[in-house]
Write an enzyme that holds these catalytic residues in place. Structure first.
Site, PDB file in Angstrom:
ATOM      1  N   TYR A  26       1.045  -1.234  -0.079  1.00 32.90           N
ATOM      2  CA  TYR A  26      -0.537   0.125  -0.052  1.00 32.90           C
ATOM      3  C   TYR A  26       0.633   1.437   0.258  1.00 32.90           C
ATOM      4  O   TYR A  26       0.465   2.355  -0.475  1.00 32.90           O
ATOM      5  CB  TYR A  26      -0.588  -0.101   1.085  1.00 32.90           C
ATOM      6  CG  TYR A  26      -2.625  -0.385   1.233  1.00 32.90           C
ATOM      7  CD1 TYR A  26      -2.185  -2.055  -0.012  1.00 32.90           C
ATOM      8  CD2 TYR A  26      -3.337  -0.458   1.600  1.00 32.90           C
ATOM      9  CE1 TYR A  26      -3.413  -2.937   0.154  1.00 32.90           C
ATOM     10  CE2 TYR A  26      -4.572  -1.198   1.441  1.00 32.90           C
ATOM     11  CZ  TYR A  26      -4.966  -1.968   0.887  1.00 32.90           C
ATOM     12  OH  TYR A  26      -6.049  -2.604   0.064  1.00 32.90           O
TER      13      TYR A  26
ATOM     14  N   GLU B  63       2.001   6.066  -6.999  1.00 33.32           N
ATOM     15  CA  GLU B  63       0.572   7.175  -7.667  1.00 33.32           C
ATOM     16  C   GLU B  63       1.180   8.705  -7.690  1.00 33.32           C
ATOM     17  O   GLU B  63       0.611   9.451  -8.851  1.00 33.32           O
ATOM     18  CB  GLU B  63       0.203   6.626  -6.836  1.00 33.32           C
ATOM     19  CG  GLU B  63      -0.975   5.137  -7.624  1.00 33.32           C
ATOM     20  CD  GLU B  63      -2.183   4.530  -7.020  1.00 33.32           C
ATOM     21  OE1 GLU B  63      -2.827   5.398  -6.445  1.00 33.32           O
ATOM     22  OE2 GLU B  63      -2.262   3.416  -6.107  1.00 33.32           O
TER      23      GLU B  63
END
Length: 227
Positions: free
Chosen positions: A158, A165
């Site tokens: 994560y 991102e």
């Protein structure tokens, strides 16, 4: 952002939706295996920019396939909230469509963050979809190793996925302003601002789920031993 959607178990869902979900999850896991193989193989042998040039299109197509999850949620085939599912899918689509395809000359596409992004996404999705497929098709339950992977690898994947991102979007800001316009530049900045609360929500949710699921398995195992 990474997905955390909940899909209904094999004993609760109707037969036909289960068959559809087993097929969808199995196919999705296979697709993401292609992404992982391409990233490892081409990334180690060729590196950038060849990796992006040869893999961005198939990555985009595979990620767009996840739109199916919105329909599954809307039709009640899975338990995932429609708003959460839509937000998670569209956050990924922003990367593959709004950066990789709309801004092909963005330096982000040829940066190391593209490699960490595809690795984080593919490993996460292979485990997630395999877990769901096994949960729906295996009457004896999901194998422990797969359950452990589902509720443990997020500790690393994560943060690496979200940071990748954000890096992809940040490195694309100038290209967005020059190629599309100021409105897209500010839209991407606003998108970056949503990552902090979104990441906190998903991460803490998975921590609670890990404690709940793995704790239950541990308790059941101890009870069997004491019998």
């Amino acid at each position: 952002m990474s997905s955390t959607g909940k899909q209904s178990g094999a004993t609760k869902a109707p037969a036909e939706p289960n068959k559809w979900l087993i097929a969808y999850n199995s196919i999705s896991s296979s697709f993401w295996s292609i992404v992982l193989f391409n990233t490892v193989f081409l990334g180690s042998l060729e590196g950038q920019p060849i990796l992006f040039n040869k893999t961005n299109l198939i990555l985009t197509v595979i990620q767009c396939f996840a739109v199916v999850e919105i329909f599954n949620s809307a039709l009640g085939i899975v338990k995932s909230p429609i708003v959460t599912t839509t937000a998670q899918v569209f956050s990924r689509l922003l990367l593959v469509l709004g950066i990789m395809q709309l801004l092909p000359n963005s330096p982000a596409n040829y940066h190391w963050c593209y490699i960490t992004l595809t690795l984080s996404w593919s490993i996460t999705e292979i485990i997630r979809y395999s877990y769901y497929a096994s949960n729906l098709s295996n009457p004896n339950g999901v194998p422990y190793f797969l359950t452990w992977l589902r509720y443990s690898t997020f500790w690393v994947l994560y943060p690496t996925g979200v940071s990748s991102e954000i890096a992809m979007i940040y490195l694309s800001l100038d290209e967005a302003k020059n190629s599309i316009g100021s409105w897209y530049y500010y839209f991407l900045i606003a998108t970056i601002a949503t990552y902090a609360p979104g990441f906190y929500t998903l991460y803490t949710y998975m921590i609670k789920q890990r404690k709940k699921v793995l704790g239950k398995i541990s308790t059941n195992s101890n009870e069997k031993k004491s019998q």
